[in-house]
Design an enzyme around this catalytic site. Structure first.
Site, PDB file in Angstrom:
ATOM      1  N   LYS A   1       0.655  -1.159  -0.106  1.00 59.23           N
ATOM      2  CA  LYS A   1      -0.161   0.027  -0.038  1.00 59.23           C
ATOM      3  C   LYS A   1       1.108   1.283   0.278  1.00 59.23           C
ATOM      4  CE  LYS A   1      -3.757   2.227   2.437  1.00 59.23           C
ATOM      5  NZ  LYS A   1      -4.693   2.297   3.713  1.00 59.23           N
TER       6      LYS A   1
ATOM      7  N   ARG B   1     -10.584   9.939   1.345  1.00 58.20           N
ATOM      8  CA  ARG B   1     -10.611  10.711   2.534  1.00 58.20           C
ATOM      9  C   ARG B   1     -11.810  11.348   2.908  1.00 58.20           C
ATOM     10  NH1 ARG B   1      -4.087  11.554   2.397  1.00 58.20           N
ATOM     11  NH2 ARG B   1      -3.657   9.335   2.808  1.00 58.20           N
TER      12      ARG B   1
ATOM     13  N   ARG C   1       0.884   9.884   6.234  1.00 59.72           N
ATOM     14  CA  ARG C   1       1.030   8.438   6.415  1.00 59.72           C
ATOM     15  C   ARG C   1       2.078   7.923   5.783  1.00 59.72           C
ATOM     16  NH1 ARG C   1      -5.682   7.740   5.251  1.00 59.72           N
ATOM     17  NH2 ARG C   1      -5.987   8.861   7.323  1.00 59.72           N
TER      18      ARG C   1
ATOM     19  N   GLU D   1       7.425  -6.752   1.742  1.00 53.57           N
ATOM     20  CA  GLU D   1       6.275  -6.611   2.369  1.00 53.57           C
ATOM     21  C   GLU D   1       5.440  -7.890   2.243  1.00 53.57           C
ATOM     22  OE1 GLU D   1       5.452  -4.545   4.681  1.00 53.57           O
ATOM     23  OE2 GLU D   1       6.539  -2.732   4.646  1.00 53.57           O
TER      24      GLU D   1
ATOM     25  N   LYS E   1      -2.153  -1.516  -3.667  1.00 49.66           N
ATOM     26  CA  LYS E   1      -2.863  -0.256  -3.666  1.00 49.66           C
ATOM     27  C   LYS E   1      -2.183   0.850  -3.915  1.00 49.66           C
ATOM     28  CE  LYS E   1      -6.503   1.980  -0.938  1.00 49.66           C
ATOM     29  NZ  LYS E   1      -7.192   2.083   0.467  1.00 49.66           N
TER      30      LYS E   1
ATOM     31  N   SER F   1      -9.992   5.574  -5.232  1.00 47.03           N
ATOM     32  CA  SER F   1     -10.952   6.631  -5.549  1.00 47.03           C
ATOM     33  C   SER F   1     -10.420   7.778  -6.478  1.00 47.03           C
ATOM     34  CB  SER F   1     -11.191   7.468  -4.231  1.00 47.03           C
ATOM     35  OG  SER F   1     -10.109   7.802  -3.525  1.00 47.03           O
TER      36      SER F   1
ATOM     37  N   TYR G   1     -14.757   0.838  -7.613  1.00 41.52           N
ATOM     38  CA  TYR G   1     -16.263   1.423  -7.178  1.00 41.52           C
ATOM     39  C   TYR G   1     -17.258   1.254  -8.332  1.00 41.52           C
ATOM     40  CZ  TYR G   1     -13.554   3.407  -3.662  1.00 41.52           C
ATOM     41  OH  TYR G   1     -12.855   3.473  -2.308  1.00 41.52           O
TER      42      TYR G   1
END
Length: 328
Positions: free
Chosen positions: A199, A209, A221, A237, A252, A278, A317
């Site tokens: 990610k 958000r 982040r 990871e 992602k 998004s 989506y």
């Protein structure tokens, strides 16, 4: 030696739609798609998200209706994100038995049974008043190990409420191991883990958000999400998460990281998911609204590209809309 023109004419296999369908290497099916859904506590009616045209924050009842419609369209799964009425420093709503996600999970589990795969995002950012993915130290930094304890508790709450898959997205070191240990210790051996293993700290998350009302109050982040400049780190990871008990892994965002999707697919022997986030959604919708792109063709092309790169599962989506189109 391979044949050359005029004997070799690759266009022969492109002449008609039927030929192109027959020789297509990459196929997109409704079952490949997972629909992300937002449910907000205390809403009286669905609330449109301006930066994501066509996507809403659901009420409890509108979520149930939309979930039914998505399952009828044939989507492979649903993943839930919750927006609580009250947030605090520890994200206490994330594992509350009557929390917004747990309530929705119980509703959908009762309504849908095994008709689809019900997943839940597992993180703290939607539930904390500071908007970060973990517990903060007095200095305002994320306490990785204290956060793991919260993640384990959230996993148990979500499993108890009916999640078939939990999807830890906080990118904390050791999060998959802590969650697997908690689930197994409580007898939830059959609850799968879809790890957000690769990610990235991405600018493409902006509209999310708004949807999840989780923008950080300070900082960003980048201390826990990956640097967009790095690819080798993703494989590290992914392998760490698999060693800790992940059943599936995710990249992602999807579109800007197709190279990472391919490298992960070539490395592992578990299902690989990619999240069309998004910002990817919003850009295509905005360009189409201005007449700059053919909306339907661009949506399909973007999803086929993610599958072609190696993703077995695509979170998008557009999942329900595309599933209906594929069924026609």
């Amino acid at each position: 030696m391979p044949a050359e023109f005029p004997v070799a004419r690759p266009r022969r296999l492109r002449r008609t739609p039927a030929l192109r369908r027959m020789v297509a290497q990459t196929r997109l099916a409704p079952a490949d798609l997972v629909l992300p859904m937002f449910v907000k506590e205390g809403l009286g009616e669905p609330s449109p998200i301006p930066s994501m045209p066509g996507v809403v924050q659901h009420t409890r009842e509108s979520l149930r209706k939309a979930a039914h419609e998505a399952v009828e369209a044939g989507v492979g799964g649903l993943i839930l994100f919750g927006v609580p009425a009250v947030k605090d420093g520890t994200g206490s709503g994330a594992d509350a038995p009557d929390g917004v996600v747990q309530t929705a999970l119980r509703d959908l589990s009762a309504d849908l049974g095994d008709a689809t795969v019900i997943m839940s995002d597992l993180c703290l950012d939607e539930f904390t008043d500071h908007g970060h993915c973990g517990i903060l130290t007095p200095a305002g930094e994320i306490d990785n190990d204290a956060t793991l304890e919260r993640y384990a508790s959230i996993a148990l709450a979500q499993a108890s409420a009916g999640a078939a898959v939990v999807a830890p997205s906080g990118m904390m070191d050791g999060q998959v191991g802590a969650i697997r240990s908690a689930l197994d210790g409580a007898g939830y051996h059959d609850v799968a883990i879809l790890a957000y293993s690769a990610k990235y700290s991405s600018a493409y998350y902006g509209p999310f958000r708004d949807a999840a009302e989780c923008a950080p109050r300070f900082g960003d982040r980048s201390t826990h999400q990956q640097d967009p400049a790095n690819a080798d780190e993703s494989l590290r990871e992914v392998l760490l998460d698999l060693d800790e008990g992940a059943d599936m892994v995710m990249v992602k965002p999807a579109g800007p990281y197709l190279d990472v999707v391919r490298r992960v697919r070539d490395t592992v022997q578990v299902p690989v998911a990619a999240y069309q986030v998004s910002g990817e959604y919003a850009m295509i919708e905005a360009a189409a609204a201005n007449g700059w792109l053919d909306r339907d063709r661009t949506i399909m092309e973007s999803l086929v590209a993610i599958r072609r790169a190696g993703a077995d599962i695509v979170l998008t989506y557009w999942a329900a809309e595309v599933a209906r189109a594929l069924a026609r």
